[in-house]
Design a protein around this motif. Structure first.
Motif, PDB file in Angstrom:
ATOM      1  N   LEU A  75       0.860  -1.181   0.000  1.00  0.00           N
ATOM      2  CA  LEU A  75       0.000   0.000   0.000  1.00  0.00           C
ATOM      3  C   LEU A  75       0.893   1.226   0.000  1.00  0.00           C
ATOM      4  N   LEU A  76       0.737   2.070  -1.011  1.00  0.00           N
ATOM      5  CA  LEU A  76       1.537   3.287  -1.139  1.00  0.00           C
ATOM      6  C   LEU A  76       0.601   4.486  -1.033  1.00  0.00           C
ATOM      7  N   ILE A  77       0.793   5.302   0.000  1.00  0.00           N
ATOM      8  CA  ILE A  77      -0.062   6.460   0.249  1.00  0.00           C
ATOM      9  C   ILE A  77       0.713   7.719  -0.125  1.00  0.00           C
ATOM     10  N   ILE A  97       3.262   5.691 -10.656  1.00  0.00           N
ATOM     11  CA  ILE A  97       2.040   5.184 -10.028  1.00  0.00           C
ATOM     12  C   ILE A  97       1.502   3.991 -10.814  1.00  0.00           C
ATOM     13  N   ARG A  98       1.497   4.101 -12.137  1.00  0.00           N
ATOM     14  CA  ARG A  98       1.006   2.999 -12.963  1.00  0.00           C
ATOM     15  C   ARG A  98       1.912   1.778 -12.830  1.00  0.00           C
ATOM     16  N   GLU A  99       3.228   2.009 -12.769  1.00  0.00           N
ATOM     17  CA  GLU A  99       4.158   0.890 -12.590  1.00  0.00           C
ATOM     18  C   GLU A  99       3.923   0.184 -11.261  1.00  0.00           C
ATOM     19  N   GLU A 100       3.711   0.953 -10.205  1.00  0.00           N
ATOM     20  CA  GLU A 100       3.457   0.356  -8.898  1.00  0.00           C
ATOM     21  C   GLU A 100       2.153  -0.442  -8.911  1.00  0.00           C
ATOM     22  N   PHE A 108      -2.840   4.971  -3.104  1.00  0.00           N
ATOM     23  CA  PHE A 108      -3.863   5.942  -2.684  1.00  0.00           C
ATOM     24  C   PHE A 108      -3.206   7.312  -2.692  1.00  0.00           C
ATOM     25  N   PHE A 109      -3.830   8.278  -3.388  1.00  0.00           N
ATOM     26  CA  PHE A 109      -3.260   9.614  -3.301  1.00  0.00           C
ATOM     27  C   PHE A 109      -4.340  10.670  -3.223  1.00  0.00           C
ATOM     28  N   SER A 265      -5.665   1.779  -7.516  1.00  0.00           N
ATOM     29  CA  SER A 265      -5.439   0.596  -6.724  1.00  0.00           C
ATOM     30  C   SER A 265      -5.138  -0.623  -7.567  1.00  0.00           C
ATOM     31  N   ALA A 266      -4.690  -1.674  -6.864  1.00  0.00           N
ATOM     32  CA  ALA A 266      -4.338  -2.918  -7.534  1.00  0.00           C
ATOM     33  C   ALA A 266      -5.568  -3.551  -8.144  1.00  0.00           C
ATOM     34  N   PRO A 267      -5.393  -4.403  -9.180  1.00  0.00           N
ATOM     35  CA  PRO A 267      -6.532  -4.972  -9.880  1.00  0.00           C
ATOM     36  C   PRO A 267      -7.511  -5.706  -8.983  1.00  0.00           C
ATOM     37  N   ASP A 268      -7.028  -6.327  -7.898  1.00  0.00           N
ATOM     38  CA  ASP A 268      -7.932  -7.084  -7.043  1.00  0.00           C
ATOM     39  C   ASP A 268      -8.518  -6.234  -5.921  1.00  0.00           C
ATOM     40  N   ARG A 269      -8.168  -4.960  -5.895  1.00  0.00           N
ATOM     41  CA  ARG A 269      -8.761  -4.091  -4.886  1.00  0.00           C
ATOM     42  C   ARG A 269      -8.775  -2.678  -5.442  1.00  0.00           C
ATOM     43  N   ALA A 270      -9.935  -2.246  -5.900  1.00  0.00           N
ATOM     44  CA  ALA A 270     -10.004  -0.947  -6.574  1.00  0.00           C
ATOM     45  C   ALA A 270     -10.769   0.048  -5.739  1.00  0.00           C
TER      46      ALA A 270
END
Length: 278
Positions: A75-77, A97-100, A108-109, A265-270
């Motif tokens: 998780l990157l805030i 951000i897209r790479e992460e 989350f920003f 967010s990641a594909p499994d948690r948007a």
């Protein structure tokens, strides 16, 4: 589960180099880091051994982003991450951000810059006075707002037709130039009725385009109370977040912040709250 954060009001150690800042973040997280690779990624490889006290605001921001990336967090805030960055820096930040996200992290920003939120987010949440007033992906929010602008190409724009269009229930605004009529309507039925009225008016109607509302317009509607949360009649509640680079120093490098926020967010948690003052 690893969490990392960049707080808008972070500080730096003026006598420490960029390399030392990144290494200090790695030590605090208990990980091994390639400082040169990290600083290369955020665009300041040539400043690795320069003391941060001589950095510009943009260089400090890039260094702080690099510190937040240390350890490949789950998780990157990021709180106002584009502060101090020039257009190239903002574009590079979006790429990071897209790479992460592709790596599998949730990002989350929060941001005042709604166009930046719209450019990178999977989901958006809008806060007003500390409470969530709506959230969802951008297409979902557009559908809930159910408003769009119809631009019709015509050969004439008689005042009588403009009056008829304004009288249609659900039409909010009508304007015209010599060759165009622009109708802002809420709901599919009013848009259809407006187009039918224009077609029947014998004004040389040849074509039309429909423009969906921007995220900025959605934000305005949500904070003014016109857009309700999914499945609710009134505004819901919730919160948006921020954080810090994990290694703030005594030198303040931030601005006042946070009236709009977004998240990718990641594909499994948007999930993506976005924040706003009204």
């Amino acid at each position: 589960f690893r969490t990392s954060a960049l707080l808008e009001g972070y500080g730096v150690y003026s006598r420490m180099t960029a390399r030392e800042h990144v290494q200090r973040a790695a030590n605090a997280k208990g990980v091994v880091v390639d400082t040169d690779e990290t600083l290369e990624r955020v665009g300041i490889p040539g400043a690795a051994d320069r003391k941060a006290g001589g950095f510009s605001k943009g260089m400090r921001q890039r260094m702080a982003v690099g510190m937040a990336l240390v350890g490949e967090p789950d998780l990157l805030i990021l709180d106002e991450p584009s502060t101090g960055l020039d257009p190239n820096g903002v574009r590079e930040l979006r790429d990071i951000i897209r790479e992460e996200n592709r790596r599998g992290a949730t990002v989350f920003f929060s941001s005042h810059l709604i166009d930046q939120v719209e450019a990178v987010c999977d989901r958006v949440g809008i806060l007003k006075n500390g409470e969530m007033v709506t959230e969802g992906d951008v297409d979902d929010l557009r559908a809930r707002l159910d408003a769009s602008v119809v631009t019709a190409a015509v050969e004439s724009t008689p005042d009588s037709l403009l009056g008829e269009l304004r009288a249609i229930d659900g039409v909010e605004e009508v304007s015209a130039t010599d060759r165009q009529m622009v109708v802002t309507a809420r709901g599919g039925v009013p848009k259809l009725r407006a187009l039918e009225r224009i077609e029947r008016a014998n004004v040389g109607f040849t074509d039309f385009t429909t423009t969906d509302p921007s995220l900025e317009e959605i934000f305005e509607e949500a904070t003014l109370g016109a857009l309700t949360p999914a499945g609710q009649d009134e505004s819901g509640s919730g919160a948006g977040g921020g954080g810090g680079p994990g290694d703030g120093g005594p030198d303040d490098a931030g601005d006042d912040g946070g009236s709009e926020a977004g998240e990718r967010s990641a594909p499994d948690r948007a999930e993506t709250p976005t924040e706003g003052d009204a």
